[in-house]
Design a protein around this motif. Structure first.
Motif, mmCIF file in Angstrom:
data_model
loop_
_atom_site.group_PDB
_atom_site.id
_atom_site.type_symbol
_atom_site.label_atom_id
_atom_site.label_comp_id
_atom_site.label_asym_id
_atom_site.label_seq_id
_atom_site.Cartn_x
_atom_site.Cartn_y
_atom_site.Cartn_z
ATOM 1 N N LEU A 37 38.152 1.102 65.153
ATOM 2 C CA LEU A 37 37.331 0.190 64.355
ATOM 3 C C LEU A 37 35.855 0.497 64.581
ATOM 4 O O LEU A 37 35.467 0.884 65.687
ATOM 5 C CB LEU A 37 37.619 -1.263 64.756
ATOM 6 C CG LEU A 37 39.082 -1.698 64.694
ATOM 7 C CD1 LEU A 37 39.245 -3.109 65.248
ATOM 8 C CD2 LEU A 37 39.610 -1.626 63.265
ATOM 9 N N PRO A 38 35.018 0.309 63.529
ATOM 10 C CA PRO A 38 35.387 0.027 62.153
ATOM 11 C C PRO A 38 35.951 1.272 61.479
ATOM 12 O O PRO A 38 36.010 2.340 62.103
ATOM 13 C CB PRO A 38 34.046 -0.387 61.524
ATOM 14 C CG PRO A 38 33.032 0.412 62.273
ATOM 15 C CD PRO A 38 33.549 0.446 63.698
ATOM 16 N N GLN A 42 32.389 3.264 57.747
ATOM 17 C CA GLN A 42 31.454 2.211 58.140
ATOM 18 C C GLN A 42 30.849 2.418 59.527
ATOM 19 O O GLN A 42 30.007 1.631 59.955
ATOM 20 C CB GLN A 42 32.161 0.852 58.106
ATOM 21 C CG GLN A 42 32.598 0.424 56.714
ATOM 22 C CD GLN A 42 33.296 -0.920 56.708
ATOM 23 O OE1 GLN A 42 33.897 -1.330 57.697
ATOM 24 N NE2 GLN A 42 33.212 -1.620 55.593
ATOM 25 N N ARG A 45 27.093 2.617 59.466
ATOM 26 C CA ARG A 45 26.535 1.749 58.439
ATOM 27 C C ARG A 45 25.177 1.167 58.819
ATOM 28 O O ARG A 45 24.296 1.004 57.972
ATOM 29 C CB ARG A 45 27.523 0.613 58.137
ATOM 30 C CG ARG A 45 27.140 -0.215 56.931
ATOM 31 C CD ARG A 45 28.239 -1.182 56.567
ATOM 32 N NE ARG A 45 27.824 -2.018 55.452
ATOM 33 C CZ ARG A 45 28.045 -3.322 55.389
ATOM 34 N NH1 ARG A 45 28.688 -3.927 56.371
ATOM 35 N NH2 ARG A 45 27.635 -4.020 54.359
ATOM 36 N N HIS A 70 37.437 -7.411 61.257
ATOM 37 C CA HIS A 70 36.161 -8.030 61.608
ATOM 38 C C HIS A 70 35.004 -7.033 61.532
ATOM 39 O O HIS A 70 34.050 -7.249 60.791
ATOM 40 C CB HIS A 70 36.231 -8.639 63.012
ATOM 41 C CG HIS A 70 36.988 -9.923 63.078
ATOM 42 N ND1 HIS A 70 36.816 -10.849 64.089
ATOM 43 C CD2 HIS A 70 37.941 -10.446 62.270
ATOM 44 C CE1 HIS A 70 37.606 -11.887 63.896
ATOM 45 N NE2 HIS A 70 38.307 -11.662 62.797
ATOM 46 N N HIS A 72 32.419 -4.178 60.702
ATOM 47 C CA HIS A 72 32.091 -3.399 59.501
ATOM 48 C C HIS A 72 30.807 -2.600 59.676
ATOM 49 O O HIS A 72 30.126 -2.285 58.704
ATOM 50 C CB HIS A 72 32.064 -4.277 58.241
ATOM 51 C CG HIS A 72 30.986 -5.322 58.228
ATOM 52 N ND1 HIS A 72 30.733 -6.101 57.115
ATOM 53 C CD2 HIS A 72 30.091 -5.729 59.167
ATOM 54 C CE1 HIS A 72 29.738 -6.931 57.373
ATOM 55 N NE2 HIS A 72 29.331 -6.719 58.602
ATOM 56 N N GLY A 73 30.483 -2.263 60.927
ATOM 57 C CA GLY A 73 29.407 -1.317 61.168
ATOM 58 C C GLY A 73 28.044 -1.907 61.464
ATOM 59 O O GLY A 73 27.096 -1.158 61.693
ATOM 60 N N ALA A 78 30.142 -9.501 60.591
ATOM 61 C CA ALA A 78 31.552 -9.291 60.265
ATOM 62 C C ALA A 78 31.735 -9.440 58.764
ATOM 63 O O ALA A 78 30.839 -9.916 58.051
ATOM 64 C CB ALA A 78 32.440 -10.289 61.011
ATOM 65 N N ASP A 79 32.884 -9.034 58.271
ATOM 66 C CA ASP A 79 33.149 -9.176 56.847
ATOM 67 C C ASP A 79 32.999 -10.633 56.423
ATOM 68 O O ASP A 79 33.277 -11.562 57.194
ATOM 69 C CB ASP A 79 34.550 -8.682 56.510
ATOM 70 C CG ASP A 79 34.628 -7.160 56.443
ATOM 71 O OD1 ASP A 79 33.575 -6.522 56.252
ATOM 72 O OD2 ASP A 79 35.740 -6.620 56.577
ATOM 73 N N ASP A 108 28.738 -12.258 57.221
ATOM 74 C CA ASP A 108 28.158 -10.994 56.758
ATOM 75 C C ASP A 108 26.637 -11.039 56.847
ATOM 76 O O ASP A 108 25.978 -11.799 56.133
ATOM 77 C CB ASP A 108 28.596 -10.723 55.320
ATOM 78 C CG ASP A 108 28.192 -9.352 54.827
ATOM 79 O OD1 ASP A 108 27.508 -8.616 55.569
ATOM 80 O OD2 ASP A 108 28.569 -9.007 53.690
ATOM 81 N N SER A 110 24.656 -8.394 56.240
ATOM 82 C CA SER A 110 24.114 -7.232 55.534
ATOM 83 C C SER A 110 22.733 -7.511 54.965
ATOM 84 O O SER A 110 21.888 -6.616 54.903
ATOM 85 C CB SER A 110 25.058 -6.809 54.402
ATOM 86 O OG SER A 110 26.323 -6.441 54.889
#
Length: 223
Positions: A37-38, A42, A45, A70, A72-73, A78-79, A108, A110
């Motif tokens: 993971l991830p 990702q 990312r 969970h 995502h980079g 987390a997502d 998230d 992001s």
């Protein structure tokens, strides 16, 4: 480098790590038969999302969340559909509400990255269910080179926990904003993370330098 989009890293791809260390590290990843993971696309990312000269704030994490679905980079992020929130992130949001009166509606982060917040784990991969399982793989070489690349311009560094503080020990507190506290983990958040007001302090520092504040809480209003 199949599966790992290092060609999307722009100026970060110039770091010596990608020429000298990444081929061997990738080979070691390929030999690990566990779920990693991830997902490969990702892993980088955090760097892909923020170019070096766009970084205004650095938040260092440890390694990705070891729960499938969970990570995502992005450190601490987390997502968006993850419920309940990871416990450390839940404490980050609690402190944010105390500090600035609001927090995001999902896990998230992001939109922080899109504003120049580098959410970088010091170790970029983890075997599912095995926290710190890749601590000895060699990722710390990349982290050190990233911090060195950023050293030429003052930035805000949010260093939560002894691990992040050790990695960033050479960051000059006279030039940069350096907020060092306990980690937001449930095991340590009450030993100095809660009450540290990192979000308002970072924005005050940015605005004092005629830089735009970070919108920490509302993705729809983020610049």
């Amino acid at each position: 480098m199949t599966g790992y989009p290092v060609d999307a890293l722009g100026d970060w791809a110039r770091l010596p790590f990608f020429q000298d260390d990444w081929p061997g590290l990738q080979a070691r990843l390929a030999q690990d038969t566990r779920q990693i993971l991830p997902p490969p696309r990702q892993v980088f990312r955090a760097l892909e999302r923020v170019a070096p000269d766009a970084v205004r704030v650095v938040i260092l994490g440890q390694d990705p969340y070891p729960t499938p679905g969970h990570a995502h980079g992005l450190a601490f992020s987390a997502d968006a559909n993850v419920r309940p929130l990871p416990r450390s992130l839940s404490n980050v949001f609690k402190e944010m509400v105390t500090d600035i009166g609001a927090c995001p509606m999902s896990a998230d982060l992001s939109f922080w990255a899109d504003q120049g917040v580098l959410l970088l784990n010091t170790v970029l991969t983890v075997p599912a269910g095995a926290a710190k399982g890749h601590d000895k793989l060699g990722w710390q070489v990349l982290t050190a080179q990233v911090l060195d690349r950023l050293a030429h311009t003052p930035r805000a560094y949010l260093l939560w926990g002894a691990g992040a503080q050790k990695v960033a020990r050479d960051v000059d507190p006279d030039v940069n904003l350096k907020i060092e506290t306990a980690h937001p983990s449930p095991l340590s958040a009450r030993r100095g993370f809660f009450g540290s007001r990192p979000f308002s302090r970072t924005n005050a520092w940015l605005q004092a330098r005629d830089l735009q504040a970070i919108n920490w809480a509302n993705p729809s209003e983020a610049a």
